[in-house]
Design a protein around this motif. Structure first.
Motif, PDB file in Angstrom:
ATOM      1  N   ASN A  66       0.583  -1.317   0.118  1.00 41.88           N
ATOM      2  CA  ASN A  66       0.240   0.110  -0.090  1.00 41.88           C
ATOM      3  C   ASN A  66       0.840   1.387   0.134  1.00 41.88           C
ATOM      4  N   SER A  70       1.176   3.962  -3.022  1.00 38.80           N
ATOM      5  CA  SER A  70       0.651   5.491  -2.392  1.00 38.80           C
ATOM      6  C   SER A  70       2.015   6.396  -3.190  1.00 38.80           C
ATOM      7  N   THR A 120      -0.321   6.743   3.852  1.00 37.02           N
ATOM      8  CA  THR A 120      -0.550   5.833   2.987  1.00 37.02           C
ATOM      9  C   THR A 120      -2.227   5.673   2.640  1.00 37.02           C
ATOM     10  N   ILE A 121      -2.277   5.331   1.403  1.00 40.13           N
ATOM     11  CA  ILE A 121      -3.719   5.017   0.996  1.00 40.13           C
ATOM     12  C   ILE A 121      -3.976   3.456   1.095  1.00 40.13           C
ATOM     13  N   ARG A 122      -4.797   3.024   1.877  1.00 34.46           N
ATOM     14  CA  ARG A 122      -4.972   1.738   1.971  1.00 34.46           C
ATOM     15  C   ARG A 122      -5.948   1.245   0.897  1.00 34.46           C
ATOM     16  N   MET A 123      -5.177   0.762  -0.295  1.00 35.50           N
ATOM     17  CA  MET A 123      -5.789   0.064  -1.331  1.00 35.50           C
ATOM     18  C   MET A 123      -6.069  -1.343  -1.334  1.00 35.50           C
TER      19      MET A 123
END
Length: 125
Positions: A66, A70, A120-123
């Motif tokens: 992630n 990001s 962090t973008i939690r994808m």
């Protein structure tokens, strides 16, 4: 007054050396992958190869993946903003943050600790 006992020293209970090694590999493999401009490949490989064998390794691999994705987005945005000149300032900042946080994550997880990257973008979950 009662005193609080000091935290236990040594590796955390319940984690095998193999789990700590692969947990650390989920982070430092991003540094290796950066040499071919694909830092997300290392954590992705760790997730695919060892993610099903240990919940700890899976958590660390997902966290690192992630963060790498990001950072890829942040670099792309900074590159686009370079046409308005602000991206020239953002690119080095993103690069330094990537390097510092990746090293911290590598060290913490190799010791058996949990590490959550900031920004962090939690994808992937």
């Amino acid at each position: 007054m009662s005193q609080v006992p000091p935290p236990p020293s040594g590796p955390p209970a319940g984690l095998t050396p193999d789990e700590r090694t692969w947990g650390g590999a989920a982070h430092w493999s991003a540094l290796v992958g950066a040499f071919v401009a694909m830092a997300f490949l290392g954590p992705l490989l760790v997730l695919l190869l060892k993610g099903s064998t240990s919940p700890y390794v899976r958590r660390q691999a997902v966290e690192s993946l992630n963060f790498q994705l990001s950072m890829l987005i942040y670099v792309a945005v900074s590159f686009v903003l370079a046409f308005v000149l602000i991206g020239f300032l953002l690119l080095p900042v993103v690069g330094v943050l990537w390097l510092v946080f990746t090293i911290i994550g590598s060290v913490k997880s190799a010791e058996g600790g949990e590490y959550r990257y900031p920004l962090t973008i939690r994808m992937v979950s």
